[in-house]
Design a protein around this motif. Structure first.
Motif, PDB file in Angstrom:
ATOM      1  N   GLN A 158       0.817  -1.087   0.096  1.00 40.81           N
ATOM      2  CA  GLN A 158      -0.093   0.003   0.041  1.00 40.81           C
ATOM      3  C   GLN A 158       0.810   1.255   0.084  1.00 40.81           C
ATOM      4  N   ASP A 221      -0.931  -0.504  10.708  1.00 44.53           N
ATOM      5  CA  ASP A 221      -1.960  -0.521   9.847  1.00 44.53           C
ATOM      6  C   ASP A 221      -3.076   0.804  10.199  1.00 44.53           C
ATOM      7  N   GLU A 222      -2.737   1.428  11.424  1.00 43.13           N
ATOM      8  CA  GLU A 222      -3.351   2.538  11.556  1.00 43.13           C
ATOM      9  C   GLU A 222      -3.543   3.695  10.676  1.00 43.13           C
ATOM     10  N   ASN A 223      -2.138   3.539  10.188  1.00 40.29           N
ATOM     11  CA  ASN A 223      -1.775   4.753   9.183  1.00 40.29           C
ATOM     12  C   ASN A 223      -2.152   4.520   7.691  1.00 40.29           C
ATOM     13  N   LEU A 224      -2.868   3.370   7.494  1.00 41.04           N
ATOM     14  CA  LEU A 224      -3.022   3.092   6.011  1.00 41.04           C
ATOM     15  C   LEU A 224      -3.899   4.021   5.392  1.00 41.04           C
ATOM     16  N   PRO A 225      -5.071   4.506   5.967  1.00 40.04           N
ATOM     17  CA  PRO A 225      -5.949   5.661   5.523  1.00 40.04           C
ATOM     18  C   PRO A 225      -5.571   6.749   5.220  1.00 40.04           C
ATOM     19  N   GLN A 226      -4.384   7.130   5.990  1.00 42.05           N
ATOM     20  CA  GLN A 226      -3.527   8.451   5.982  1.00 42.05           C
ATOM     21  C   GLN A 226      -2.266   8.650   5.289  1.00 42.05           C
TER      22      GLN A 226
END
Length: 240
Positions: A158, A221-226
């Motif tokens: 990603q 994984d917490e940073n994936l959307p950002q």
């Protein structure tokens, strides 16, 4: 030893507060260093903070740290060093039209806490700051800050895809005649990128490699959307 990160708009009194903190936190048993914004931008600031972090001294970051992504990088540096930290928000001040937008600290975000806010001539909450820095055990490095092989192939994939998409959008906009000062949009990302000058493929590729290298050290994984937003902010701060 501990890291104190200041943030706030221009004119909010950050440098005065940094001097107060250096006087209050330094002493015979430990030195207190103030690291200020200088030529070289965000990358140079982070590198100087990482160089100063040690088991003994206090590091105070006298900078605007306007963006969440900047504060996140400093949070990761502190966790990787295994040292306590806190964020001091100097409220007030007035950003001019040429100043970057200021993203208010959010205590629900782990990189914005423990959070202390001062306004105007309010005294610093030195007791609470000392407790946060010297009386609490520093959190151990965890999988988002420990330097180790990536556990998630999905994160790496990603990260590669998102940064490629951002660069493709920037290059396409420049080829289409986008001028300095215009906002470049990336599909699927709310915020845009405003460049002060044309940027070459080589420079963009170099900045992409730097961002990937740093972000791979904190695979979460917490940073994936950002990721796209964080990369845009990194480009905005790095391209002067």
């Amino acid at each position: 030893m501990p890291l104190v990160v200041l943030c706030g708009r221009p004119g909010s009194g950050k440098s005065r507060r940094a001097a107060e903190l250096r006087e209050a936190l330094g002493g015979p048993e430990r030195a207190a260093h103030v690291v200020a914004e200088a030529e070289g931008g965000r990358a140079a600031l982070r590198a100087e903070v990482e160089r100063r972090l040690s088991r003994r001294d206090v590091v105070i970051v006298d900078a605007g740290n306007e963006l969440r992504s900047i504060r996140y990088e400093l949070y990761c540096a502190a966790r990787q060093a295994g040292t306590a930290r806190c964020l001091l928000h100097c409220a007030g001040g007035a950003g001019g039209p040429d100043e970057p937008p200021f993203e208010e600290p959010d205590p629900s975000c782990r990189w914005d806490r423990p959070l202390f806010t001062v306004r105007g001539e309010e005294p610093l909450p030195l007791g609470a700051i000392r407790a946060a820095l010297f009386e609490s055990a520093p959190p151990p490095p965890h999988r988002s800050t420990r330097t180790q092989p990536l556990q998630s192939c999905g994160f790496l994939h990603q990260l590669d895809r998102v940064t490629q998409d951002v660069l493709a959008a920037v290059l396409a906009a420049q080829r289409s005649g986008a001028q300095p000062g215009e906002t470049i949009r990336v599909p699927g990302v709310a915020e845009g990128l405003v460049l002060s000058r044309p940027v070459s493929v080589a420079e963009l590729s170099r900045l992409r490699r730097q961002f990937i290298s740093y972000t791979k050290m904190q695979p979460s994984d917490e940073n994936l959307p950002q990721l796209a937003s964080m990369f845009l902010q990194y480009l905005s701060r790095s391209i002067q």
